[in-house]
Write a protein that holds these residues in place. Structure first.
Motif, PDB file in Angstrom:
ATOM      1  N   ALA A  10       0.829  -1.207   0.000  1.00 13.06           N
ATOM      2  CA  ALA A  10       0.000   0.000   0.000  1.00 13.06           C
ATOM      3  C   ALA A  10       0.861   1.254   0.000  1.00 13.06           C
ATOM      4  CB  ALA A  10      -0.929  -0.008   1.213  1.00 13.06           C
ATOM      5  N   ALA A  11       1.919   1.251   0.806  1.00 18.29           N
ATOM      6  CA  ALA A  11       2.781   2.423   0.889  1.00 18.29           C
ATOM      7  C   ALA A  11       3.551   2.641  -0.410  1.00 18.29           C
ATOM      8  CB  ALA A  11       3.752   2.267   2.052  1.00 18.29           C
ATOM      9  N   SER A  12       3.996   1.569  -1.029  1.00 17.29           N
ATOM     10  CA  SER A  12       4.776   1.673  -2.261  1.00 17.29           C
ATOM     11  C   SER A  12       3.916   2.049  -3.451  1.00 17.29           C
ATOM     12  CB  SER A  12       5.493   0.352  -2.539  1.00 17.29           C
ATOM     13  OG  SER A  12       6.365   0.043  -1.480  1.00 17.29           O
ATOM     14  N   SER A  13       2.628   1.774  -3.349  1.00 16.97           N
ATOM     15  CA  SER A  13       1.699   2.170  -4.400  1.00 16.97           C
ATOM     16  C   SER A  13       1.300   3.637  -4.270  1.00 16.97           C
ATOM     17  CB  SER A  13       0.440   1.302  -4.344  1.00 16.97           C
ATOM     18  OG  SER A  13       0.775  -0.068  -4.452  1.00 16.97           O
ATOM     19  N   GLY A  14       1.669   4.247  -3.147  1.00 11.47           N
ATOM     20  CA  GLY A  14       1.387   5.652  -2.925  1.00 11.47           C
ATOM     21  C   GLY A  14       2.601   6.495  -3.230  1.00 11.47           C
ATOM     22  N   LEU A  15       3.176   7.090  -2.174  1.00 15.53           N
ATOM     23  CA  LEU A  15       4.319   7.979  -2.370  1.00 15.53           C
ATOM     24  C   LEU A  15       5.605   7.205  -2.638  1.00 15.53           C
ATOM     25  CD1 LEU A  15       4.770  11.042  -2.390  1.00 15.53           C
ATOM     26  CD2 LEU A  15       5.512  10.867  -0.010  1.00 15.53           C
ATOM     27  N   GLY A  16       5.691   5.958  -2.184  1.00 14.96           N
ATOM     28  CA  GLY A  16       6.904   5.172  -2.428  1.00 14.96           C
ATOM     29  C   GLY A  16       8.001   5.411  -1.420  1.00 14.96           C
ATOM     30  N   PHE A  17       7.709   6.181  -0.365  1.00 11.61           N
ATOM     31  CA  PHE A  17       8.628   6.381   0.761  1.00 11.61           C
ATOM     32  C   PHE A  17       7.971   5.821   2.009  1.00 11.61           C
ATOM     33  CE2 PHE A  17      11.270   8.904  -1.807  1.00 11.61           C
ATOM     34  CZ  PHE A  17      12.442   9.200  -1.103  1.00 11.61           C
ATOM     35  N   ILE A  18       8.770   5.140   2.843  1.00 11.71           N
ATOM     36  CA  ILE A  18       8.238   4.443   4.012  1.00 11.71           C
ATOM     37  C   ILE A  18       9.243   4.573   5.152  1.00 11.71           C
ATOM     38  CG2 ILE A  18       7.321   2.256   4.872  1.00 11.71           C
ATOM     39  CD1 ILE A  18       7.467   1.313   1.844  1.00 11.71           C
ATOM     40  N   TYR A  19       8.768   4.899   6.352  1.00 11.16           N
ATOM     41  CA  TYR A  19       9.577   4.734   7.558  1.00 11.16           C
ATOM     42  C   TYR A  19       9.379   3.307   8.046  1.00 11.16           C
ATOM     43  CZ  TYR A  19      10.026   9.864   8.053  1.00 11.16           C
ATOM     44  OH  TYR A  19      10.307  11.190   7.868  1.00 11.16           O
ATOM     45  N   ILE A  20      10.474   2.642   8.393  1.00 13.97           N
ATOM     46  CA  ILE A  20      10.336   1.306   8.961  1.00 13.97           C
ATOM     47  C   ILE A  20      10.967   1.250  10.344  1.00 13.97           C
ATOM     48  CG2 ILE A  20      10.224   0.140   6.724  1.00 13.97           C
ATOM     49  CD1 ILE A  20      13.135  -0.832   7.289  1.00 13.97           C
ATOM     50  N   LYS A  21      10.264   0.565  11.236  1.00 13.36           N
ATOM     51  CA  LYS A  21      10.784   0.257  12.564  1.00 13.36           C
ATOM     52  C   LYS A  21      10.902  -1.253  12.697  1.00 13.36           C
ATOM     53  CE  LYS A  21       9.414   4.380  15.117  1.00 13.36           C
ATOM     54  NZ  LYS A  21       8.790   4.887  16.365  1.00 13.36           N
TER      55      LYS A  21
END
Length: 321
Positions: free
Chosen positions: A37-48
């Motif tokens: 879902a995140a990659s289909s949007g802005l393509g930037f993700i914070y990961i913990k």
């Protein structure tokens, strides 16, 4: 003249995802769906929950700063090689033909086998250049590389699950990866340089996936779908992950490779630890592998190695001399 400005951070656009259930196998599918879902949007993700030990990050940062604060004559002993290894000084990169050269400096190294052996079968890999004046750099750099590369592998499995593919789909040809890493140093940037000067200018990342460890200084900006720039500040305990051009191409742009830039208006040094994950150079990048042989993708198939050479020739001045 002013700094290039950006809107304040919006966590609805850049989500924070805990990848622990992907790493430990307790619920990989839910993480895969969130990454999708995140990659289909802005393509930037914070990961913990990324699993990189804090002491590995701290050591890498300290050693990298020692390197960049050293005399230029010392850094010249590991000046960037034809295989894109070593020190790339300020002004050595330009992300667009009509842009000003970037203010950043980089120290670049790549995948090497246990024991230090490296592959030399592609134009973008060869011997890593470790500075004799800072012997601890090799250990700290490779330790960070190995941890970040493991994170990238977990993420690629997550993306595959999010697309309904076999979890190892993107890792089938990654025994001899083109992956590389860099310490990237941004000097303080004065306001009188204007709003067209950047630590690194607007660009999309060339390869498959980027794993970025920011420091506390900030300065990263991401362009949204409306062409506006938004801040992507440090979030404690997290890494930033972004889709690169090859992964966007592989998924026929179901995943987004988003323009981003750095403006270091803090008055302080800024340091990033960057891992660029790419599989073996002969890996075929073809959306039909995902969607079926009858599918007509927007872009023709290419190989990972050929595409990266094309992009590097355009971006780095040392490759033109």
């Amino acid at each position: 003249m002013i700094y290039a400005r950006a809107k304040r951070f919006d966590d609805d656009l850049i989500p924070v995802i805990d990848i622990s259930p992907l790493r430990d196998g307790s619920d990989p599918l839910s993480v895969g769906k969130a990454l999708h879902a995140a990659s289909s949007g802005l393509g930037f993700i914070y990961i913990k929950g990324h699993g990189i030990p804090e002491d590995a990050i701290t050591a890498a940062r300290a050693t990298a700063l020692s390197f960049f604060r050293s005399d230029a004559a010392k850094k010249e002993t590991v000046k960037v090689s034809a295989s894109h290894r070593g020190w790339l000084g300020q002004g050595g990169a330009k992300m667009q033909d009509d842009a000003k050269a970037d203010l950043k400096e980089s120290f670049i190294w790549g995948y090497q086998k246990p024991g230090g052996a490296v592959l030399t079968d592609h134009a973008l890999r060869g011997p890593n250049l470790w500075p004799q004046f800072l012997p601890e750099l090799q250990f700290d750099a490779m330790r960070y590389f190995d941890h970040a590369h493991e994170v990238a592998h977990h993420l690629m499995r997550g993306f595959a699950l999010g697309l309904g593919l076999d979890p190892d789909f993107f890792l089938r040809t990654s025994e001899r990866p083109l992956s590389r890493a860099s310490f990237v140093y941004y000097p303080p940037q004065s306001e009188d340089m204007g709003n067209e000067q950047f630590g690194v200018g607007p660009h999309t990342d060339f390869g498959v996936l980027t794993v970025l460890c920011q420091d506390s200084v900030g300065g990263l900006q991401v362009q949204d779908v409306n062409g506006e720039w938004i801040e992507a500040p440090p979030v404690e305990g997290s890494l930033i992950v972004n889709v690169g051009d090859l992964l966007a191409r592989w998924t026929d742009h179901a995943y987004t490779s988003t323009p981003h830039r750095v403006v270091n208006s803090s008055g302080q040094e800024r340091l990033s630890l960057v891992l660029a994950f790419d599989p073996d150079p002969q890996t075929i990048i073809d959306a039909r592998e995902i969607y079926g042989v009858g599918y007509e993708p927007r872009e023709a198939k290419t190989t990972c190695g050929d595409y990266l050479i094309w992009r590097f020739e355009k971006a780095f001045s040392y490759r033109k001399t």
